[in-house]
Write an enzyme that holds these catalytic residues in place. Sequence first.
Site, PDB file in Angstrom:
ATOM      1  CG  ASP A  67      -0.347  -0.602   2.462  1.00  0.00           C
ATOM      2  OD1 ASP A  67       0.891  -0.582   2.583  1.00  0.00           O
ATOM      3  OD2 ASP A  67      -1.094  -1.092   3.325  1.00  0.00           O
ATOM      4  CG  ASN A 135      -8.657  -1.733  12.114  1.00  0.00           C
ATOM      5  OD1 ASN A 135      -7.719  -2.390  11.673  1.00  0.00           O
ATOM      6  ND2 ASN A 135      -9.184  -0.725  11.453  1.00  0.00           N
ATOM      7  CG  HIS A 137      -5.722  -2.593   8.889  1.00  0.00           C
ATOM      8  ND1 HIS A 137      -5.782  -1.236   9.142  1.00  0.00           N
ATOM      9  CD2 HIS A 137      -4.410  -2.902   9.046  1.00  0.00           C
ATOM     10  CE1 HIS A 137      -4.578  -0.774   9.424  1.00  0.00           C
ATOM     11  NE2 HIS A 137      -3.734  -1.762   9.376  1.00  0.00           N
ATOM     12  CD  GLU A 142      -8.566   0.593   7.817  1.00  0.00           C
ATOM     13  OE1 GLU A 142      -8.476  -0.384   8.603  1.00  0.00           O
ATOM     14  OE2 GLU A 142      -7.899   1.645   7.980  1.00  0.00           O
TER      15      GLU A 142
HETATM   16  C1  F6R Z   1       1.627  -1.661   6.032  1.00  0.00           C
HETATM   17  C2  F6R Z   1       0.285  -2.194   6.151  1.00  0.00           C
HETATM   18  C3  F6R Z   1      -0.472  -2.208   7.446  1.00  0.00           C
HETATM   19  C4  F6R Z   1       0.406  -2.556   8.653  1.00  0.00           C
HETATM   20  C5  F6R Z   1      -0.438  -2.590   9.922  1.00  0.00           C
HETATM   21  C6  F6R Z   1       0.412  -2.816  11.164  1.00  0.00           C
HETATM   22  O1  F6R Z   1       2.101  -1.758   4.723  1.00  0.00           O
HETATM   23  O2  F6R Z   1      -0.255  -2.588   5.168  1.00  0.00           O
HETATM   24  O3  F6R Z   1      -1.516  -3.148   7.349  1.00  0.00           O
HETATM   25  O4  F6R Z   1       0.999  -3.789   8.447  1.00  0.00           O
HETATM   26  O5  F6R Z   1      -1.143  -1.382  10.067  1.00  0.00           O
HETATM   27  O6  F6R Z   1       1.286  -1.741  11.312  1.00  0.00           O
HETATM   28  P1  F6R Z   1       2.469  -1.746  12.370  1.00  0.00           P
HETATM   29  O7  F6R Z   1       3.412  -2.815  11.953  1.00  0.00           O
HETATM   30  O8  F6R Z   1       3.085  -0.388  12.291  1.00  0.00           O
HETATM   31  O9  F6R Z   1       1.843  -2.043  13.704  1.00  0.00           O
END
Ligand code: F6R
Length: 240
Positions: A67, A135, A137, A142
């Site tokens: 992303d 959450n 995701h 989401e």
């Molecule tokens: C990042 C992504 C997100 C993160 C997730 C956890 O490319 O797609 O889904 O993997 O938000 O983020 P962290 O590792 O910062 O807790």
Amino acid sequence: MKIIVTKDYEELSASAAKVMLEVVKNNPYAVLGLATGTTPLGLYAYMIADHEKYGTSYAHVRTANLDEYKGLAKTHPQSYAYFMRKNLFDGLDIDPENTNIENGMAEDEAKECARYDELLEQLPRDIQLLGLGSNGHIAFNEPGTPFGSGTHVVTLAESTVKDNARLFDDISEVPRKAFTMGIRQIMQAKKILILASGANKAEAVCKMAKGEVTESVPASVLQLHPDCTLIVDRAAAANL
Ligand code: F6R
């Protein structure tokens, strides 16, 4: 889903590196699906250390990231393109031409999503690395995202904006929209490696691994993947 519980973040990163490096060492032409965020940083440090010490080459490896924030150029320090260069690619012998990510500056959203979908079709991933949102995701899919979704533009959940604010000077600077790979394409990877660390992920980890498979917990879809490994530290495994 295979679950590995580690003592702490350090052990989680070492264990994740073993899985990732096995893929790269077995296939110099591997295609890696990569993630940003705090969780993979330890793994990326291991990959760089391994490259320096043992010369594992990425010269023929290709990558596709999950992303990118909408509105951030690849030179912007908070963009995911920048993050990947700084935390991984600059430390490897990978050809920047072989690394892929959505263009956050693309004005025509539909065209950019179609371009990335097409690219992902050409780049079947040998492994897809994922972090987990508090959450539930995966990538920026989401809660409520259809399991069949392809690359799309998403308005980030308020909880995601808050979670990610720590990486910006002020919460008002966190982009509200992002391009994200869809769940369908995540599930197309041959192998999935999902990492979660820390107590704030414990509830999401439990729902993902042991709860109902439902679009309101996007990561729960991974229960349906034939080769998915979850590596969690003790704090994130607390509710399992
Ligand atoms: C990042 C992504 C997100 C993160 C997730 C956890 O490319 O797609 O889904 O993997 O938000 O983020 P962290 O590792 O910062 O807790």
